[in-house]
Enzyme design. Structure first.
Site, PDB file in Angstrom:
ATOM      1  N   GLU A   1       0.824  -1.227   0.000  1.00 20.41           N
ATOM      2  CA  GLU A   1       0.000   0.000   0.000  1.00 20.41           C
ATOM      3  C   GLU A   1       0.850   1.266   0.000  1.00 20.41           C
ATOM      4  OE1 GLU A   1      -2.471  -0.728   3.445  1.00 20.41           O
ATOM      5  OE2 GLU A   1      -3.901  -1.868   2.279  1.00 20.41           O
TER       6      GLU A   1
ATOM      7  N   GLU B   1      -5.428  -8.234  -1.076  1.00 25.36           N
ATOM      8  CA  GLU B   1      -6.060  -8.221   0.247  1.00 25.36           C
ATOM      9  C   GLU B   1      -7.529  -7.912   0.073  1.00 25.36           C
ATOM     10  OE1 GLU B   1      -4.376  -5.773   3.353  1.00 25.36           O
ATOM     11  OE2 GLU B   1      -2.343  -6.150   2.653  1.00 25.36           O
TER      12      GLU B   1
HETATM   13  C1  BG6 Z   1      -4.263  -3.238   5.132  1.00 24.45           C
HETATM   14  C2  BG6 Z   1      -2.897  -3.725   5.565  1.00 24.45           C
HETATM   15  O1  BG6 Z   1      -4.235  -1.858   5.100  1.00 24.45           O
HETATM   16  O2  BG6 Z   1      -5.342  -3.533   5.960  1.00 24.45           O
HETATM   17  C3  BG6 Z   1      -2.917  -4.950   6.461  1.00 24.45           C
HETATM   18  O3  BG6 Z   1      -2.076  -3.957   4.449  1.00 24.45           O
HETATM   19  C4  BG6 Z   1      -4.037  -4.838   7.464  1.00 24.45           C
HETATM   20  O4  BG6 Z   1      -1.651  -5.075   7.045  1.00 24.45           O
HETATM   21  C5  BG6 Z   1      -5.356  -4.729   6.728  1.00 24.45           C
HETATM   22  O5  BG6 Z   1      -4.071  -5.851   8.416  1.00 24.45           O
HETATM   23  C6  BG6 Z   1      -6.554  -4.672   7.652  1.00 24.45           C
HETATM   24  O6  BG6 Z   1      -6.397  -3.625   8.576  1.00 24.45           O
HETATM   25  P1  BG6 Z   1      -6.552  -3.836  10.135  1.00 24.45           P
HETATM   26  O7  BG6 Z   1      -6.156  -2.538  10.732  1.00 24.45           O
HETATM   27  O8  BG6 Z   1      -7.988  -4.127  10.351  1.00 24.45           O
HETATM   28  O9  BG6 Z   1      -5.651  -4.951  10.504  1.00 24.45           O
END
Ligand code: BG6
Length: 481
Positions: free
Chosen positions: A189, A383
């Protein structure tokens, strides 16, 4: 919905700083993620995200050698459980596994002359295990865990020195693993300086005279570093692919009023497309000047930088997708979402997760089409998932129908995009296993298909248990591949 090509990459993802733990084992140095504290008062459905890290917070963290308030230091102990974890993932039929490498395990302060041999060995084992289990490794070189020392000494990516140090680190990885790793992502990101600045750039706000300027400069230095390592990798192994990555937030106008439509367009430019346009087109977009002016930014861009960017564009565009956002010309009278990565106006048409993230599967199809139409290079969803406070029954069952629904609706949207003729390489859901939350550093915000027995305070057996979603995903993969 089987529009998926035969060679489609199906899998899941994790990151080193949220999973590995073993923060002080085998020579690993402290990383910026190790000072990201967990506030017990915010535990369990905490809606506060991305607390800013100050110099004072870092100093306190440096005096505390425990993992108690810093859960990313223990993660889910993937460092010692990787064998079991990788095998479990392969049981779902994954043919790709996305993980990241810890920079401070290789170069504890970021500036050592030679890499830590134990780090080389550890990732050798991990990569071999992934391949042995029928998966392709997809490696993120830097996922929110640069060596802390580089933040303290140089104010992170603000300093161009980081380009050289990162280049050395990335080339070490290419030398060690490019015979087995063919898919790489430089930065997780790369637009995260917009919402998780410290983790992504190491720039500490109270150490900056002009914070916005410094964040844009840090992003520029990361663009140059990405282009540099793309050039290096192409020479070392022309068969490997290096992608860029952003967090993509589909951005809608609040109303059809032209002022709102324009506000949404500008927000999309500023938060998302500024980053991809620069990397994929190999030069800053025409609208960058206006963004810099608005933020009083004067970048140091050398001729060599421009040349590098032009000549070394990423092979694919990967992105994370969790939610969509709304923009308006005047935001004052509208209620805002809580706990989102970005503060956004509530969308009355969408449901939200327990943490306030607005769930929008159609937004994923919209995003895929938008990005593909703009760049015409292969895309990769690296993701996508939902954080939830899962409950385990006494006989170790986890009935996470909400996760199945979330993933199913998003995969349906993906399938439609493929039917639209978007060129999509694969889908790695977030996250293969429960890991420590990036934003809140808590364990209870679980994304995994595999439950890990550990609470917010680090108590638990660390035993792993497939959730209902594990079996559902396994079945889906076998149907579509
Ligand atoms: C993304 C990241 O922004 O969101 C991850 O690349 C992260 O590392 C994921 O875990 C979800 O965010 P969070 O804060 O709910 O863990």
């Amino acid at each position: 919905m089987n529009n998926f090509p035969k060679d489609f990459l199906w899998g899941g993802a994790i990151s080193a700083c949220q999973a590995e733990g073993a923060f002080n084992e085998d020579g690993r140095g402290l990383a910026v993620s190790d000072v990201s504290f967990f506030d017990s008062e915010l535990s369990n459905k905490s809606l506060t995200i991305n607390k800013k890290i100050t110099s004072k917070d870092i100093n306190i963290a440096l005096l505390d050698e425990s993992t108690k308030h810093y859960p990313k230091r223990h993660g889910i102990d993937f460092y010692h459980h990787y064998d079991e974890d990788i095998k479990l993932c392969s049981q779902m039929g994954f043919n790709v596994f996305r993980f990241s490498i810890s920079w401070s395990r290789f170069f504890p302060t970021g500036e050592e002359k030679s890499p830590n041999k134990k780090a080389i060995k550890f990732y050798d084992n991990v990569i071999n295990k992934i391949i042995e289990n029928g998966m392709q490794p997809l490696v993120t070189i830097s996922h929110f865990d640069m060596p802390l020392q580089l933040s303290l000494k140089y104010n992170g990516w603000l300093d161009r020195k980081l380009i050289t140090l990162f280049r050395k680190y990335a080339n070490t990885l290419f030398d060690c693993y490019s015979n087995r790793v063919k898919l790489w992502i430089g930065f997780n990101e790369i637009n995260a300086s917009k919402f998780s600045a410290f983790k992504s750039t190491g720039v500490v706000e109270d150490q900056s005279n002009n914070y916005q300027q410094d964040l844009y400069q840090a992003a520029h230095n990361q663009f140059v570093a990405s282009a540099q390592i793309k050039s290096d990798l192409s020479l070392k192994d022309p068969n490997s692919k290096l992608g860029c990555m952003i967090a993509y937030f589909a951005t809608y106008p609040l109303t059809p009023s032209p002022a709102d439509v324009l506000a949404a367009q500008q927000k999309d430019y500023e938060d998302n497309l500024y980053y991809t346009d620069t990397m994929i087109n190999g030069e800053y977009p025409y609208y960058a000047q206006r963004i810099w002016k608005k933020n009083n930014v004067h970048l140091d861009i050398t001729k060599d930088d421009s040349q590098l960017l032009k000549q070394n564009k990423p092979d694919f565009l990967s992105f994370s997708y969790y939610m969509s956002n709304i923009a308006a010309n005047n935001t004052t009278n509208n209620s805002k979402t809580k706990g989102n990565l970005r503060d956004t106006i509530v969308n009355p048409y969408l449901k939200k997760s327990e943490w306030g993230w607005q769930i929008d599967p159609l937004g994923l199809r919209y995003s895929l089409n938008k990005l593909y139409a703009r760049y015409h290079i292969p895309l990769f969803i690296v993701e996508n998932g939902i954080g939830a406070n899962d409950k385990i029954t006494i006989d170790y069952k986890i009935h996470d129908d909400y996760r199945i629904l979330y993933l199913n609706d998003h995969i349906e949207a993906v399938s439609e995009s493929i039917k639209d003729r978007v060129d999509l390489m694969g889908y790695t859901m977030w996250s293969a296993l429960d890991i420590i939350s990036s934003g809140t550093s808590e364990m209870s915000k679980r994304y995994g298909l595999i439950y890990v027995d550990q609470d917010n305070y680090g108590n638990g057996t660390l035993s792993r248990h497939p959730k209902d979603s594990f079996y559902w995903y396994k079945n889906l993969i076998s149907k579509y591949s």
